[in-house]
Write a protein that holds these residues in place. Structure first.
Motif, short mmCIF file in Angstrom:
data_model
loop_
_atom_site.label_atom_id
_atom_site.label_comp_id
_atom_site.label_asym_id
_atom_site.label_seq_id
_atom_site.Cartn_x
_atom_site.Cartn_y
_atom_site.Cartn_z
N ALA A 21 1.04 -1.15 -0.05
CA ALA A 21 0.10 0.09 -0.29
C ALA A 21 0.91 1.19 -0.11
N CYS A 22 0.31 2.52 -0.38
CA CYS A 22 1.08 3.51 -0.35
C CYS A 22 0.67 4.68 0.70
N VAL A 23 1.49 5.13 1.54
CA VAL A 23 1.19 6.02 2.52
C VAL A 23 1.85 7.35 2.26
N ILE A 24 0.91 8.46 2.06
CA ILE A 24 1.61 9.81 1.85
C ILE A 24 1.37 10.65 2.93
N VAL A 25 2.65 10.95 3.43
CA VAL A 25 3.01 11.86 4.63
C VAL A 25 2.91 13.30 3.90
N LYS A 26 2.02 14.13 4.49
CA LYS A 26 1.93 15.64 4.07
C LYS A 26 3.09 16.43 4.38
N PRO A 27 3.57 17.31 3.55
CA PRO A 27 4.57 18.30 3.79
C PRO A 27 4.69 18.94 5.10
N GLN A 28 3.56 19.13 5.52
CA GLN A 28 3.19 19.86 6.86
C GLN A 28 3.63 19.34 8.15
N VAL A 78 10.20 7.92 -0.84
CA VAL A 78 10.58 9.03 -1.59
C VAL A 78 10.04 10.32 -1.30
N ARG A 79 10.77 11.41 -1.38
CA ARG A 79 10.39 12.68 -1.14
C ARG A 79 10.27 13.34 -2.44
N ARG A 80 9.29 13.91 -2.77
CA ARG A 80 8.91 14.51 -4.07
C ARG A 80 7.86 15.57 -4.06
N ASN A 81 7.83 16.51 -4.91
CA ASN A 81 6.97 17.56 -5.11
C ASN A 81 5.63 16.98 -5.94
N LEU A 115 5.52 6.56 1.16
CA LEU A 115 6.02 5.26 1.59
C LEU A 115 5.34 4.07 0.87
N ASP A 116 6.14 3.29 0.29
CA ASP A 116 5.55 2.02 -0.01
C ASP A 116 5.70 1.08 1.05
N VAL A 117 4.72 0.67 1.65
CA VAL A 117 4.76 -0.12 2.81
C VAL A 117 4.17 -1.69 2.31
N GLY A 118 4.55 -2.41 3.15
CA GLY A 118 4.20 -3.96 2.89
C GLY A 118 3.73 -4.72 4.18
N LYS A 119 2.83 -5.60 4.21
CA LYS A 119 2.42 -6.44 5.29
C LYS A 119 2.05 -7.82 4.70
#
Length: 157
Positions: A21-28, A78-81, A115-119
């Motif tokens: 799954a993908c987790v996106i952490v917001k820039p703030q 990965v960090r990206r805009n 974040l590409d997370v796996g479980k």
């Protein structure tokens, strides 16, 4: 007396698949300092009562720690805009929410941490449900309210 084939193996347990799954952490929240309580090995989970040590970290590092503690592996980060179009695509499933524009604006305000997370689990749906439960409610104000009312602190808040 029957001959066993050399290629046949006894009923070996099947390995549980690894779902992503993908987790996106917001820039703030990236790099924002926070204090977290960590438990010592073998310590009981008794919430705020005694035990543990408070350490200084950042919100994004704490998110990663919470994911790992819940059994997720961080396969890639990965960090990206993001462009507005990319944010709209990622958040499209929430397009009917009143704060949709604010949510997509928040994702484009700076570099996100993807974040590409796996479980290992029985199904992809189980991984997503567990991840959503861990992350918590979408609205940060509601997440803080739940936490004040004695609910579980969420990653998302």
């Amino acid at each position: 007396m029957s001959k066993e084939s050399k290629d046949e193996e006894p009923d070996a347990p099947k390995e549980t698949p690894l779902y992503s799954a993908c987790v996106i952490v917001k820039p703030q929240v990236i790099g924002v300092p926070c204090m977290v309580k960590v438990k010592r090995a073998g310590e009981e989970d008794d919430d705020d009562e005694g035990g543990g040590q408070t350490i200084s970290t950042t919100i994004d590092k704490d998110i990663i720690s919470q994911l790992k503690a819940a059994g997720y592996t961080i396969k890639r980060q990965v960090r990206r805009n993001l462009t507005k179009a990319q944010a709209v695509t990622i958040m499209g499933y929430l397009s009917t929410e009143a704060q949709f524009d604010e949510m997509t604006d928040a994702l484009t305000a700076g570099a996100v941490l993807a974040l590409d997370v796996g479980k290992q689990a029985k199904s992809q749906n189980k991984v997503i449900k567990e991840l959503n439960a861990l992350i918590g409610v979408l609205d940060p104000a509601k997440a803080r309210e739940e936490e004040r009312e004695g609910g579980k602190a969420s990653i998302r808040g």
